[in-house]
Design a protein around this motif. Structure first.
Motif, mmCIF file in Angstrom:
data_model
loop_
_atom_site.group_PDB
_atom_site.id
_atom_site.type_symbol
_atom_site.label_atom_id
_atom_site.label_comp_id
_atom_site.label_asym_id
_atom_site.label_seq_id
_atom_site.Cartn_x
_atom_site.Cartn_y
_atom_site.Cartn_z
ATOM 1 N N VAL A 29 0.836 -1.199 0.000
ATOM 2 C CA VAL A 29 0.000 0.000 0.000
ATOM 3 C C VAL A 29 0.873 1.252 0.000
ATOM 4 N N LEU A 30 1.954 1.248 0.765
ATOM 5 C CA LEU A 30 2.877 2.379 0.742
ATOM 6 C C LEU A 30 3.383 2.627 -0.675
ATOM 7 N N ARG A 31 3.739 1.577 -1.362
ATOM 8 C CA ARG A 31 4.195 1.729 -2.746
ATOM 9 C C ARG A 31 3.070 2.268 -3.622
ATOM 10 N N GLY A 32 1.875 1.744 -3.431
ATOM 11 C CA GLY A 32 0.743 2.201 -4.223
ATOM 12 C C GLY A 32 0.418 3.667 -3.993
ATOM 13 N N LEU A 33 0.689 4.162 -2.792
ATOM 14 C CA LEU A 33 0.451 5.565 -2.492
ATOM 15 C C LEU A 33 1.508 6.481 -3.093
ATOM 16 N N GLY A 34 2.552 5.901 -3.672
ATOM 17 C CA GLY A 34 3.589 6.700 -4.318
ATOM 18 C C GLY A 34 4.623 7.256 -3.362
ATOM 19 N N VAL A 35 4.751 6.660 -2.187
ATOM 20 C CA VAL A 35 5.732 7.136 -1.207
ATOM 21 C C VAL A 35 7.134 6.782 -1.693
ATOM 22 N N LYS A 36 8.027 7.776 -1.758
ATOM 23 C CA LYS A 36 9.381 7.549 -2.277
ATOM 24 C C LYS A 36 10.345 7.091 -1.204
ATOM 25 N N TYR A 37 10.204 7.639 -0.001
ATOM 26 C CA TYR A 37 11.129 7.331 1.083
ATOM 27 C C TYR A 37 10.357 7.074 2.367
ATOM 28 N N VAL A 38 10.949 6.227 3.205
ATOM 29 C CA VAL A 38 10.436 5.998 4.548
ATOM 30 C C VAL A 38 11.577 6.280 5.512
ATOM 31 N N ALA A 39 11.444 7.338 6.307
ATOM 32 C CA ALA A 39 12.474 7.690 7.286
ATOM 33 C C ALA A 39 12.151 6.997 8.596
ATOM 34 N N LEU A 40 13.156 6.368 9.189
ATOM 35 C CA LEU A 40 12.890 5.597 10.401
ATOM 36 C C LEU A 40 14.146 5.425 11.232
ATOM 37 N N ASN A 41 13.917 5.151 12.505
ATOM 38 C CA ASN A 41 14.920 4.600 13.405
ATOM 39 C C ASN A 41 14.383 3.238 13.813
ATOM 40 N N PRO A 42 15.141 2.149 13.660
ATOM 41 C CA PRO A 42 14.569 0.806 13.795
ATOM 42 C C PRO A 42 13.938 0.555 15.159
ATOM 43 N N GLY A 43 12.926 -0.313 15.157
ATOM 44 C CA GLY A 43 12.261 -0.692 16.393
ATOM 45 C C GLY A 43 11.527 -2.004 16.216
ATOM 46 N N SER A 44 11.484 -2.800 17.279
ATOM 47 C CA SER A 44 10.903 -4.137 17.176
ATOM 48 C C SER A 44 9.402 -4.108 16.943
ATOM 49 N N SER A 45 8.735 -3.025 17.315
ATOM 50 C CA SER A 45 7.280 -2.993 17.144
ATOM 51 C C SER A 45 6.875 -3.004 15.676
ATOM 52 N N PHE A 46 7.784 -2.568 14.799
ATOM 53 C CA PHE A 46 7.458 -2.648 13.362
ATOM 54 C C PHE A 46 8.485 -3.515 12.630
ATOM 55 N N ARG A 47 8.982 -4.544 13.335
ATOM 56 C CA ARG A 47 9.950 -5.443 12.694
ATOM 57 C C ARG A 47 9.339 -6.149 11.490
ATOM 58 N N VAL A 54 12.155 -4.494 3.140
ATOM 59 C CA VAL A 54 13.430 -5.013 2.626
ATOM 60 C C VAL A 54 13.212 -6.210 1.705
ATOM 61 N N ASN A 55 12.552 -7.257 2.216
ATOM 62 C CA ASN A 55 12.507 -8.540 1.521
ATOM 63 C C ASN A 55 11.318 -8.705 0.586
ATOM 64 N N LYS A 56 10.300 -7.893 0.741
ATOM 65 C CA LYS A 56 9.174 -7.955 -0.192
ATOM 66 C C LYS A 56 9.314 -6.908 -1.288
ATOM 67 N N LEU A 57 9.707 -5.671 -0.899
ATOM 68 C CA LEU A 57 9.806 -4.580 -1.878
ATOM 69 C C LEU A 57 11.225 -4.338 -2.360
ATOM 70 N N GLY A 58 12.211 -4.972 -1.747
ATOM 71 C CA GLY A 58 13.587 -4.789 -2.200
ATOM 72 C C GLY A 58 14.195 -3.445 -1.829
ATOM 73 N N ASN A 59 13.610 -2.765 -0.836
ATOM 74 C CA ASN A 59 14.103 -1.471 -0.356
ATOM 75 C C ASN A 59 14.133 -0.404 -1.454
ATOM 76 N N HIS A 60 13.100 -0.394 -2.270
ATOM 77 C CA HIS A 60 12.933 0.711 -3.228
ATOM 78 C C HIS A 60 11.448 0.931 -3.453
ATOM 79 N N ASP A 61 11.093 2.191 -3.656
ATOM 80 C CA ASP A 61 9.678 2.573 -3.861
ATOM 81 C C ASP A 61 8.759 1.970 -2.801
ATOM 82 N N PRO A 62 8.936 2.308 -1.540
ATOM 83 C CA PRO A 62 9.843 3.311 -0.987
ATOM 84 C C PRO A 62 11.188 2.738 -0.555
ATOM 85 N N GLN A 63 12.166 3.664 -0.448
ATOM 86 C CA GLN A 63 13.480 3.344 0.087
ATOM 87 C C GLN A 63 13.553 3.804 1.539
#
Length: 589
Positions: A29-47, A54-63
């Motif tokens: 859905v994020l990709r479908g919304l046209g989001v280019k980047y996702v800014a984050l600091n890692p956390g287990s709640s959204f592991r 990373v493994n479904k979208l390949g870390n692009h669109d969004p990166q």
């Protein structure tokens, strides 16, 4: 500048298709919304979502953009939106990450920019929580911490509800008046396995509504007032960065013969070297602007940030006041960022740009001339090379160093004198942080630089030393992703804003003014600003102390930026603000 897509993108190894997980659907859905980047600091709640990006979208669109603090992540999205008008996504880890990001969220709210904020919480179902940590990181109503300064929030309890929440949050964030939204995902929904991907929405059918035109009756009344005005004034406020809107705004002012005032808190809204521009862009109006308001017979406010406060500072104002704004739609009982209530003779309930086009049509005003991307135009002459730096000579030396360069001034410090620089394009200056909090400048610079990477504009910021040090680790993200910009730190080695206040209190109480520096000065030892920048992977230059040294450093920095480097210059300036700022800060009413 070259097309400098963030370098060193983390490219994952290919992943086998091992089923469908809830977070895989969120990522799609994020990709479908046209989001280019996702800014984050890692956390287990959204592991789960992290894995899917990373493994479904390949870390692009969004990166993903790895940040070292959640406040930086939101500030990057804020800076990006100030250039593009479009939101980036930010993911904040449970309650603790959200608490870290709150100041930056408040800035985005006050500045009326769209940001898509996503959160996560430990399992709402207590039986599913891990001992200790999941209990610490689970809240009953996590969004309550920010509900008063986001446009909308939700914590969906199913996949269908989550998809709808993501769509709704995107539409609301991008509908004027803009602002951040927040959707919080239960970790258990992310990590639930599904037999297949559900039918995803047609994203073209979930777009923001078309901007509403002001009422025809209101436009006719406003046009009649303006047409009959002998000394009209336009307060050019929170308007769009669309060059076509800029051109029509200028054409309307010229057709009316209106004098125009601008505000340095909200970015370029009218060419400041235009013969009809008056006063200077400032945090507080000066005597010249006050005189303009006092002789006005009609004032047109284009979503001016503080109409009531500005007119109060102007003195005895007799003009009819027309306001074009829908900002009232966000006013609530918690915050006071709406400022004092203005007395208005006519309120056009539309965006200021829609009002300008409607008024121009009614008055027979054409489209105007689109602004050009021009080299910077300082208003001050370059000082002699051996002149010690202060806030005024810094501006002159910076202008000389940037001679011939088309630059976007992303941020300017509190003490900056508005008369020292001309803005002739909506991207010449992007404005302040909105909420007047320290520590937002570096992140906003990085976000703006990301947005400008495909343009011929050089992203430039003049940051305070306090602002820089509160968020210095944000520059690691810039270096890591090869994001070019030029930052000049106006380093007065003090929280000088508060020295001004302590001086006022000391005078009022007949106590030693000489003590105002105690608890304010950042010295003994001095901080090696350039060294701190180098420690984050950026290029650090300085310290420089004279105008000539700064000119040389800026020219050297430009060459590095053109090679794709993130550059920070430590400019040691004498403490002090321009007189207008000092007067505004210490005014008691």
């Amino acid at each position: 500048m070259n097309d400098l897509t963030p370098q060193r993108v983390e490219t994952p190894l290919p992943s086998e298709d091992n089923g469908v997980w809830g977070s895989d659907i969120f990522a799609e859905v994020l990709r479908g919304l046209g989001v280019k980047y996702v800014a984050l600091n890692p956390g287990s709640s959204f592991r789960g979502l992290h894995d899917s990006l990373v493994n479904k979208l390949g870390n692009h669109d969004p990166q993903m953009l790895l940040c070292l603090h959640e406040e930086h992540a939101v500030a990057i999205a804020h800076g990006y939106a100030k250039v593009t008008g479009e939101p980036l996504a930010v993911i904040l880890h449970s309650n603790v990450g959200l608490m870290h990001g709150t100041m930056a969220i408040f800035n985005a709210w006050c500045d009326r920019v769209p940001v898509l904020i996503y959160g996560a919480t430990g399992p709402v179902d207590a039986a599913m929580r891990r001992p200790w940590i999941d209990w610490l990181h689970t809240c009953r109503d996590q969004a309550s911490m920010i509900r008063n300064y986001v446009k909308w929030d939700d914590q969906p309890a199913s996949m269908g509800a989550a998809i709808e929440s993501m769509l709704r949050a995107d539409v609301i964030a991008r509908t004027a008046p803009f602002g951040p939204t927040y959707v919080n995902f239960d970790v258990s929904i992310q990590e639930k396995q599904h037999e297949s991907v559900p039918a995803l929405p047609d994203y073209a059918r979930y777009q923001p509504p078309m901007p509403a035109d002001p009422s025809a009756t209101g436009v006719a009344q406003a046009a009649e007032l303006l047409k009959g005005a002998k000394t009209p004034v336009i307060l050019a406020g929170r308007v769009s960065r669309d060059p076509a809107d800029w051109a029509r705004r200028v054409a309307l002012a010229e057709a009316l013969g209106a004098e125009v005032l601008t505000d340095i808190r909200i970015g370029a809204s009218f060419p400041t070297d235009h013969p009809q521009h008056r006063g200077k862009p400032a945090f507080f109006i000066d005597d010249a602007a006050g005189e303009v308001l006092r002789r006005a017979d009609v004032i047109l406010s284009l979503d001016w940030l503080d109409v009531a406060g500005t007119l109060k500072l102007g003195g005895e104002i007799k003009a009819k006041v027309i306001q074009a704004s829908i900002d009232y739609q966000l006013h609530n009982g918690w915050g006071m960022e709406h400022q004092a209530l203005p007395a208005l003779d006519l309120h056009l309930a539309s965006t200021p740009d829609a009002a300008v086009h409607a008024l121009a049509d009614a008055l027979g005003v054409g489209a105007g001339t689109l602004p050009e991307d021009l080299p910077v135009k300082p208003a001050l002459d370059a000082p002699p090379a051996d002149t010690p730096l202060d806030i005024m000579t810094l501006a002159g030396a910076l202008g000389e160093g940037l001679d011939g360069v088309c630059a976007s001034m992303v941020r300017l410090p509190l003490g900056w004198a508005g008369e020292s620089w001309h803005f002739r394009h909506p991207l010449d200056f992007l404005g302040s942080d909105g909420g007047a909090g320290i520590g937002s400048g570096p992140g906003m610079l990085i976000g703006a630089a990301l947005a400008l990477k495909d343009s011929d504009r050089l992203p430039v910021a003049v940051l305070g030393d306090g602002d820089f040090m509160m968020a210095a680790s944000a520059f690691w993200t810039a270096a890591h992703y090869g994001t070019p910009f030029l930052a000049v730190v106006s380093n007065n080695r003090s929280f000088y804003n508060d020295e001004v206040h302590q001086e006022r209190v000391a005078v009022a109480r007949n106590r030693p003014v000489e003590n105002k520096w105690i608890g304010q000065r950042i010295g003994d030892p001095d901080i090696d600003i350039a060294g701190v920048a180098r420690a984050q992977g950026c290029e650090g230059i300085g310290p420089v102390t004279t105008a000539g040294e700064l000119v040389e450093a800026v020219r050297k920095g430009i060459a590095m930026v053109q090679e794709g480097k993130s550059v920070v210059i430590d400019a040691r300036v004498q403490p002090g603000y321009n007189p207008n700022m000092v007067a505004g800060l210490t005014r008691s009413e």
